[in-house]
Structure formats: structure tokens, C-alpha cells
Design an enzyme around this catalytic site. Structure first.
Site, PDB file in Angstrom:
ATOM      1  N   GLY A  56       0.845  -1.188   0.000  1.00  0.00           N
ATOM      2  CA  GLY A  56       0.000   0.000   0.000  1.00  0.00           C
ATOM      3  C   GLY A  56       0.876   1.233   0.000  1.00  0.00           C
ATOM      4  O   GLY A  56       2.034   1.182   0.444  1.00  0.00           O
ATOM      5  N   GLN A  61       3.300   9.840   0.937  1.00  0.00           N
ATOM      6  CA  GLN A  61       4.541   9.078   1.003  1.00  0.00           C
ATOM      7  C   GLN A  61       5.434   9.333  -0.209  1.00  0.00           C
ATOM      8  O   GLN A  61       6.597   8.945  -0.207  1.00  0.00           O
ATOM      9  CB  GLN A  61       4.254   7.583   1.132  1.00  0.00           C
ATOM     10  CG  GLN A  61       3.654   7.225   2.480  1.00  0.00           C
ATOM     11  CD  GLN A  61       3.478   5.746   2.609  1.00  0.00           C
ATOM     12  OE1 GLN A  61       2.449   5.203   2.221  1.00  0.00           O
ATOM     13  NE2 GLN A  61       4.501   5.086   3.136  1.00  0.00           N
ATOM     14  N   CYS A 104       6.266   0.068   7.220  1.00  0.00           N
ATOM     15  CA  CYS A 104       5.867   1.212   6.405  1.00  0.00           C
ATOM     16  C   CYS A 104       7.004   1.545   5.448  1.00  0.00           C
ATOM     17  O   CYS A 104       8.176   1.540   5.844  1.00  0.00           O
ATOM     18  CB  CYS A 104       5.568   2.400   7.322  1.00  0.00           C
ATOM     19  SG  CYS A 104       5.062   3.897   6.455  1.00  0.00           S
ATOM     20  N   LEU A 105       6.656   1.853   4.213  1.00  0.00           N
ATOM     21  CA  LEU A 105       7.676   2.216   3.233  1.00  0.00           C
ATOM     22  C   LEU A 105       8.388   3.512   3.605  1.00  0.00           C
ATOM     23  O   LEU A 105       9.497   3.756   3.136  1.00  0.00           O
ATOM     24  CB  LEU A 105       7.058   2.325   1.834  1.00  0.00           C
ATOM     25  CG  LEU A 105       6.453   1.020   1.300  1.00  0.00           C
ATOM     26  CD1 LEU A 105       5.784   1.264  -0.054  1.00  0.00           C
ATOM     27  CD2 LEU A 105       7.498  -0.074   1.208  1.00  0.00           C
ATOM     28  N   HIS A 146      -4.054   1.574   7.816  1.00  0.00           N
ATOM     29  CA  HIS A 146      -2.722   2.186   7.749  1.00  0.00           C
ATOM     30  C   HIS A 146      -2.692   3.315   6.718  1.00  0.00           C
ATOM     31  O   HIS A 146      -2.198   4.407   6.996  1.00  0.00           O
ATOM     32  CB  HIS A 146      -1.701   1.088   7.394  1.00  0.00           C
ATOM     33  CG  HIS A 146      -0.293   1.537   7.279  1.00  0.00           C
ATOM     34  ND1 HIS A 146       0.652   1.248   8.234  1.00  0.00           N
ATOM     35  CD2 HIS A 146       0.356   2.228   6.308  1.00  0.00           C
ATOM     36  CE1 HIS A 146       1.820   1.749   7.852  1.00  0.00           C
ATOM     37  NE2 HIS A 146       1.660   2.354   6.688  1.00  0.00           N
ATOM     38  N   GLU A 147      -3.231   3.058   5.525  1.00  0.00           N
ATOM     39  CA  GLU A 147      -3.201   4.078   4.462  1.00  0.00           C
ATOM     40  C   GLU A 147      -4.116   5.256   4.796  1.00  0.00           C
ATOM     41  O   GLU A 147      -3.761   6.407   4.540  1.00  0.00           O
ATOM     42  CB  GLU A 147      -3.553   3.463   3.106  1.00  0.00           C
ATOM     43  CG  GLU A 147      -2.618   2.343   2.653  1.00  0.00           C
ATOM     44  CD  GLU A 147      -1.136   2.657   2.741  1.00  0.00           C
ATOM     45  OE1 GLU A 147      -0.733   3.837   2.589  1.00  0.00           O
ATOM     46  OE2 GLU A 147      -0.349   1.725   2.974  1.00  0.00           O
ATOM     47  N   HIS A 150      -2.287   7.489   7.153  1.00  0.00           N
ATOM     48  CA  HIS A 150      -1.302   8.345   6.467  1.00  0.00           C
ATOM     49  C   HIS A 150      -1.941   9.645   5.993  1.00  0.00           C
ATOM     50  O   HIS A 150      -1.370  10.721   6.154  1.00  0.00           O
ATOM     51  CB  HIS A 150      -0.692   7.634   5.256  1.00  0.00           C
ATOM     52  CG  HIS A 150       0.553   6.884   5.564  1.00  0.00           C
ATOM     53  ND1 HIS A 150       1.673   7.456   6.121  1.00  0.00           N
ATOM     54  CD2 HIS A 150       0.868   5.582   5.374  1.00  0.00           C
ATOM     55  CE1 HIS A 150       2.609   6.553   6.263  1.00  0.00           C
ATOM     56  NE2 HIS A 150       2.151   5.399   5.817  1.00  0.00           N
TER      57      HIS A 150
END
Length: 182
Positions: A56, A61, A104-105, A146-147, A150
Site C-alpha cells: 500500500g 509518502q 511502512c515504506l 494504515h493508508e 497516512h
């Protein structure tokens, strides 16, 4: 046989925004322009997510403070969920609360046990403005929550407390990409 292009196949990989950068910690703006630039952003986000081996990715991000995320994520039954949501709203998050590993990226290489509901529903629209409703369980529900976090300026480490938070923040400071805050 599919006759649609693979998401991200014509996209460009964008630089990843890392923990501590202000865009990750601010509320993202609703999308109002549904033109070619939005479609390009979504394609770039898929390309970036795949290049980073993620499941995701939210627009902030990649440094864009708009309410958009993409996903290609399995659920706990290994069913693949693939798509994007523009102007998402988390309309349901319920069921059992599960503490599971979350990464997380924007915090490459780090992971911490984070509590999430095992069921989530997100509503929004597509890049074409068509309504979309996405429901998930297990790992996919974790991804949806999670997304959405963000886009509200929340990183999963913000959900940690006590020694879990202290350990995650220490690891972030010591990481090669290190951050001073979070």
C-alpha cells in the site's frame, strides 16, 4: 484474460518520503481535480509501491499532500486485493483488535507490533470519480487502516506506546535514513 494495463506499468518511481518529513505528519487535502495529473499520480504511486515491494502507498509518502492511496495487498486467506481510492473515508473499523507486525515504506526496514481492527471498510471514488467501497479483513484491513491514517497525518509509530514506541523511535534514529522526530 485481462485487457487492462497493469497498474503502474507506465508510471515513474518517485522518491519516498521518510519519517520526520512534514508532509507525512499533516492532514492531506481532498482531491478536486480529476484530470490527467491525478491518473498520472496514481500510476506513479503503483510503480513506486511495486519498486519498494510494498502492499500500500499513500500520496503523501511520495510528497503529494492529497487524499489518495493505492494497494495490492492479500488478506489472511491470501486473496489479492488491488486498486486505489481517491478521497477515502474509513467508514468502518471494527471486530477483534489484533496486535500484528506492521511496517511502512516511509520507515524502511522497521516493524513493530501495532494494534488494528481485523475488519475495515473504506469509501471514496476512483480516478474517474466513480464511487468505490472497499472492505477488508485481516492483513488487508490493517492495510486499509494504515493508508487512511497516512492521509490524516498519522504514521503507525504514532499508534505505539511505552516501550514499543521507544524501541521503534530509537531504531528510526539509528537507521541509515535516520530521523530526529516522528
Amino acid at each position: 484474460m485481462r485487457h487492462r494495463p497493469i497498474p503502474g506499468s507506465s508510471g515513474l518511481v518517485r522518491p519516498m518520503t521518510l519519517l520526520g518529513e512534514p508532509v507525512l505528519h499533516s492532514l492531506c487535502e481532498p482531491v478536486t481535480d480529476f484530470g490527467p495529473s491525478l491518473a498520472r499520480l496514481v500510476d506513479d504511486m503503483f510503480a513506486t509501491m511495486y519498486a519498494a515491494n510494498g502492499v500500500g502507498l499513500a500520496a503523501n509518502q511520495v510528497g503529494v499532500p492529497l487524499r489518495v492511496f493505492v494497494y495490492d495487498c492479500p488478506d489472511d486467506e491470501d486473496i489479492r486485493h488491488l486498486g486505489h481510492v481517491v478521497n477515502p473515508r474509513l467508514v468502518e473499523a471494527d471486530g477483534v483488535v489484533v496486535r500484528g507486525p506492521e511496517g511502512c515504506l516511509s520507515l524502511p526496514g522497521l516493524e513493530a507490533g501495532t494494534e488494528r481492527y481485523d475488519h475495515a471498510v473504506v469509501e471514496g471514488v476512483t480516478v474517474d470519480g466513480e464511487p468505490v467501497r472497499v472492505a477488508g479483513t485481516g492483513f488487508f484491513a490493517r492495510c486499509l487502516q494504515h493508508e487512511c491514517d497516512h492521509l490524516d497525518g498519522t504514521v503507525y509509530t504514532d499508534r505505539l506506546a511505552g516501550w514499543r514506541r521507544a524501541r521503534a523511535m530509537r531504531a528510526a534514529r539509528r537507521a541509515p535514513w535516520g530521523c530526529a522526530s516522528g
